[in-house]
Design a protein around this motif. Structure first.
Motif, PDB file in Angstrom:
ATOM      1  N   THR A  19       0.835  -1.198   0.000  1.00 53.05           N
ATOM      2  CA  THR A  19       0.000   0.000   0.000  1.00 53.05           C
ATOM      3  C   THR A  19       0.872   1.252   0.000  1.00 53.05           C
ATOM      4  O   THR A  19       0.609   2.207  -0.746  1.00 53.05           O
ATOM      5  CB  THR A  19      -0.952  -0.018   1.224  1.00 53.05           C
ATOM      6  OG1 THR A  19      -1.699  -1.228   1.178  1.00 53.05           O
ATOM      7  CG2 THR A  19      -1.892   1.176   1.215  1.00 53.05           C
ATOM      8  N   VAL A  20       1.948   1.237   0.789  1.00 56.77           N
ATOM      9  CA  VAL A  20       2.856   2.389   0.806  1.00 56.77           C
ATOM     10  C   VAL A  20       3.577   2.495  -0.546  1.00 56.77           C
ATOM     11  O   VAL A  20       3.794   3.580  -1.074  1.00 56.77           O
ATOM     12  CB  VAL A  20       3.870   2.270   1.976  1.00 56.77           C
ATOM     13  CG1 VAL A  20       4.790   3.486   2.017  1.00 56.77           C
ATOM     14  CG2 VAL A  20       3.134   2.109   3.300  1.00 56.77           C
ATOM     15  N   LEU A  21       3.911   1.334  -1.121  1.00 50.42           N
ATOM     16  CA  LEU A  21       4.588   1.310  -2.429  1.00 50.42           C
ATOM     17  C   LEU A  21       3.721   1.941  -3.515  1.00 50.42           C
ATOM     18  O   LEU A  21       4.202   2.648  -4.391  1.00 50.42           O
ATOM     19  CB  LEU A  21       4.901  -0.143  -2.795  1.00 50.42           C
ATOM     20  CG  LEU A  21       5.951  -0.384  -3.855  1.00 50.42           C
ATOM     21  CD1 LEU A  21       7.343  -0.130  -3.307  1.00 50.42           C
ATOM     22  CD2 LEU A  21       5.877  -1.826  -4.356  1.00 50.42           C
ATOM     23  N   ARG A  22       2.433   1.669  -3.448  1.00 48.20           N
ATOM     24  CA  ARG A  22       1.511   2.196  -4.479  1.00 48.20           C
ATOM     25  C   ARG A  22       1.368   3.720  -4.383  1.00 48.20           C
ATOM     26  O   ARG A  22       1.152   4.382  -5.389  1.00 48.20           O
ATOM     27  CB  ARG A  22       0.116   1.600  -4.267  1.00 48.20           C
ATOM     28  CG  ARG A  22      -0.037   0.134  -4.617  1.00 48.20           C
ATOM     29  CD  ARG A  22      -1.496  -0.217  -4.395  1.00 48.20           C
ATOM     30  NE  ARG A  22      -1.804  -1.633  -4.414  1.00 48.20           N
ATOM     31  CZ  ARG A  22      -2.074  -2.336  -5.514  1.00 48.20           C
ATOM     32  NH1 ARG A  22      -2.009  -1.745  -6.697  1.00 48.20           N
ATOM     33  NH2 ARG A  22      -2.394  -3.616  -5.434  1.00 48.20           N
ATOM     34  N   ASP A  23       1.467   4.262  -3.169  1.00 51.25           N
ATOM     35  CA  ASP A  23       1.222   5.688  -2.921  1.00 51.25           C
ATOM     36  C   ASP A  23       2.145   6.544  -3.798  1.00 51.25           C
ATOM     37  O   ASP A  23       3.377   6.397  -3.729  1.00 51.25           O
ATOM     38  CB  ASP A  23       1.473   5.968  -1.435  1.00 51.25           C
ATOM     39  CG  ASP A  23       0.980   7.351  -1.012  1.00 51.25           C
ATOM     40  OD1 ASP A  23       0.996   8.291  -1.847  1.00 51.25           O
ATOM     41  OD2 ASP A  23       0.594   7.476   0.161  1.00 51.25           O
ATOM     42  N   THR A 161       6.429 -11.656  -9.033  1.00 47.97           N
ATOM     43  CA  THR A 161       6.017 -10.319  -9.446  1.00 47.97           C
ATOM     44  C   THR A 161       5.378  -9.618  -8.247  1.00 47.97           C
ATOM     45  O   THR A 161       4.786 -10.274  -7.389  1.00 47.97           O
ATOM     46  CB  THR A 161       5.004 -10.343 -10.619  1.00 47.97           C
ATOM     47  OG1 THR A 161       3.712 -10.706 -10.115  1.00 47.97           O
ATOM     48  CG2 THR A 161       5.397 -11.328 -11.693  1.00 47.97           C
ATOM     49  N   ILE A 162       5.499  -8.309  -8.203  1.00 44.68           N
ATOM     50  CA  ILE A 162       4.891  -7.569  -7.078  1.00 44.68           C
ATOM     51  C   ILE A 162       3.388  -7.426  -7.326  1.00 44.68           C
ATOM     52  O   ILE A 162       2.581  -7.681  -6.444  1.00 44.68           O
ATOM     53  CB  ILE A 162       5.595  -6.211  -6.903  1.00 44.68           C
ATOM     54  CG1 ILE A 162       7.031  -6.465  -6.461  1.00 44.68           C
ATOM     55  CG2 ILE A 162       4.855  -5.334  -5.888  1.00 44.68           C
ATOM     56  CD1 ILE A 162       7.898  -5.237  -6.360  1.00 44.68           C
ATOM     57  N   LEU A 163       3.032  -7.045  -8.563  1.00 41.91           N
ATOM     58  CA  LEU A 163       1.620  -6.925  -8.931  1.00 41.91           C
ATOM     59  C   LEU A 163       1.354  -7.691 -10.214  1.00 41.91           C
ATOM     60  O   LEU A 163       2.234  -7.806 -11.068  1.00 41.91           O
ATOM     61  CB  LEU A 163       1.243  -5.456  -9.191  1.00 41.91           C
ATOM     62  CG  LEU A 163       1.320  -4.467  -8.032  1.00 41.91           C
ATOM     63  CD1 LEU A 163       0.863  -3.091  -8.505  1.00 41.91           C
ATOM     64  CD2 LEU A 163       0.479  -4.936  -6.857  1.00 41.91           C
ATOM     65  N   ALA A 164       0.113  -8.162 -10.364  1.00 44.04           N
ATOM     66  CA  ALA A 164      -0.269  -8.843 -11.606  1.00 44.04           C
ATOM     67  C   ALA A 164      -1.651  -8.352 -12.037  1.00 44.04           C
ATOM     68  O   ALA A 164      -2.503  -8.043 -11.199  1.00 44.04           O
ATOM     69  CB  ALA A 164      -0.283 -10.348 -11.397  1.00 44.04           C
ATOM     70  N   ALA A 165      -1.844  -8.283 -13.359  1.00 49.38           N
ATOM     71  CA  ALA A 165      -3.159  -7.950 -13.918  1.00 49.38           C
ATOM     72  C   ALA A 165      -3.805  -9.246 -14.410  1.00 49.38           C
ATOM     73  O   ALA A 165      -3.097 -10.147 -14.895  1.00 49.38           O
ATOM     74  CB  ALA A 165      -2.997  -6.979 -15.086  1.00 49.38           C
ATOM     75  N   GLU A 196      -5.589   1.473 -21.197  1.00 45.07           N
ATOM     76  CA  GLU A 196      -5.320   1.454 -22.645  1.00 45.07           C
ATOM     77  C   GLU A 196      -3.842   1.642 -22.965  1.00 45.07           C
ATOM     78  O   GLU A 196      -3.409   1.411 -24.093  1.00 45.07           O
ATOM     79  CB  GLU A 196      -6.202   2.490 -23.367  1.00 45.07           C
ATOM     80  CG  GLU A 196      -5.975   3.944 -23.015  1.00 45.07           C
ATOM     81  CD  GLU A 196      -6.670   4.374 -21.708  1.00 45.07           C
ATOM     82  OE1 GLU A 196      -7.031   3.500 -20.894  1.00 45.07           O
ATOM     83  OE2 GLU A 196      -6.825   5.588 -21.520  1.00 45.07           O
ATOM     84  N   HIS A 197      -3.038   2.056 -21.975  1.00 41.12           N
ATOM     85  CA  HIS A 197      -1.593   2.208 -22.205  1.00 41.12           C
ATOM     86  C   HIS A 197      -0.808   1.002 -21.702  1.00 41.12           C
ATOM     87  O   HIS A 197       0.428   1.016 -21.669  1.00 41.12           O
ATOM     88  CB  HIS A 197      -1.082   3.465 -21.498  1.00 41.12           C
ATOM     89  CG  HIS A 197      -1.820   4.705 -21.895  1.00 41.12           C
ATOM     90  ND1 HIS A 197      -1.774   5.221 -23.166  1.00 41.12           N
ATOM     91  CD2 HIS A 197      -2.670   5.497 -21.192  1.00 41.12           C
ATOM     92  CE1 HIS A 197      -2.539   6.296 -23.231  1.00 41.12           C
ATOM     93  NE2 HIS A 197      -3.105   6.483 -22.044  1.00 41.12           N
ATOM     94  N   GLY A 203      -2.496  -0.414  -9.688  1.00 35.91           N
ATOM     95  CA  GLY A 203      -1.057  -0.499  -9.934  1.00 35.91           C
ATOM     96  C   GLY A 203      -0.225   0.403  -9.047  1.00 35.91           C
ATOM     97  O   GLY A 203      -0.618   0.733  -7.912  1.00 35.91           O
ATOM     98  N   LEU A 204       0.908   0.809  -9.602  1.00 37.03           N
ATOM     99  CA  LEU A 204       1.799   1.714  -8.876  1.00 37.03           C
ATOM    100  C   LEU A 204       2.546   2.621  -9.839  1.00 37.03           C
ATOM    101  O   LEU A 204       3.508   3.296  -9.472  1.00 37.03           O
ATOM    102  CB  LEU A 204       2.772   0.924  -7.981  1.00 37.03           C
ATOM    103  CG  LEU A 204       3.548  -0.254  -8.574  1.00 37.03           C
ATOM    104  CD1 LEU A 204       4.678   0.206  -9.472  1.00 37.03           C
ATOM    105  CD2 LEU A 204       4.104  -1.121  -7.463  1.00 37.03           C
ATOM    106  N   GLY A 205       2.092   2.648 -11.100  1.00 30.23           N
ATOM    107  CA  GLY A 205       2.766   3.460 -12.119  1.00 30.23           C
ATOM    108  C   GLY A 205       3.860   2.656 -12.797  1.00 30.23           C
ATOM    109  O   GLY A 205       3.792   1.424 -12.865  1.00 30.23           O
TER     110      GLY A 205
END
Ligand code: URA
Length: 215
Positions: A19-23, A161-165, A196-197, A203-205
């Motif tokens: 959560t802090v990482l996403r900020d 992976t840290i995040l996955a879609a 779309e990008h 995510g986190l950018g």
């Protein structure tokens, strides 16, 4: 027929760090430190099936049976650039792992991944491989990386992976639906979708930019 195993690590400490990482206010030094901490927690789960061999040791009190990491050692493969930010967190847990590098870039328009650099053992037969790539977005990079390791003989591959879609997971499952070799994806969270990008939402950018700045 192969089945890609997905493991979403659900632990309150990990969720806090994520959560802090996403900020968006989290600066690069903090982002780098948190990434390392998160990867250590993910790696703990990801290495549950790491190969070990029985050994006998003598404690100050008695002989006993134990287990140590088998040889050859696992191979850790960070995908450049953003995967580099995950390496320290992984090697803290397995300091004796070998490290190979794979440079992959995705075309921002076609979203196709291609290899621009590699430094890996020629023969990965019998080696357990751990791919490090923070964002499983379209899946293009991970599919290309897994295929690359397959070509070198690897058959036991875990991606951290840290995040996955969901789109990325589906693409990897489809690409390897007919593969016998076990493939595991260990991730800190399964997010909502891709925009779309090709960015993960929420995510986190851009993980590389947040780790190392925009270059
Ligand atoms: N790569 C990133 O760095 N971020 C995303 O959201 C998707 C791919």
């Amino acid at each position: 027929m192969g089945k890609v195993k997905i493991h979403v690590v659900d632990h309150p400490l990990l969720t806090h760090k994520l959560t802090v990482l996403r900020d968006e206010r989290t600066d690069s030094p903090t982002f780098r430190r948190l990434t390392e901490e998160i990867v250590t927690l993910l790696a703990y789960e990801a290495t549950r099936d790491v190969h070990v061999v029985p050994v006998t040791v003598k404690t100050p009190v008695a002989m006993t049976e134990g287990k140590v990491l088998a040889k050859p050692r696992p191979v850790v493969v960070p995908i450049l650039r953003a995967g580099l930010g995950m390496l320290e967190g992984m090697t803290r847990l397995i300091p004796t792992a070998e490290v190979g590098f794979l440079g992959m870039v995705r075309d921002e328009v076609t979203l196709q991944a291609s290899t621009y650099a590699n430094r890996l053992p020629e023969d990965l037969t019998g080696r357990q491989c751990y791919i490090l790539d923070p964002m499983l977005a379209t899946g293009g990079t991970l599919i290309a990386a897994i295929n690359y390791l397959f070509e070198k003989g690897a058959r036991d591959i875990t991606a951290i992976t840290i995040l996955a879609a969901p789109e990325g997971i589906a693409a990897v499952e489809k690409a390897f639906a007919h593969t016998e070799a076990p493939i595991t994806i260990v991730t800190g969270a399964l997010d909502e979708k891709l925009n779309e990008h090709g960015y993960i939402v929420p995510g986190l950018g851009d993980a590389g930019d947040r780790l190392y700045g925009v270059v």
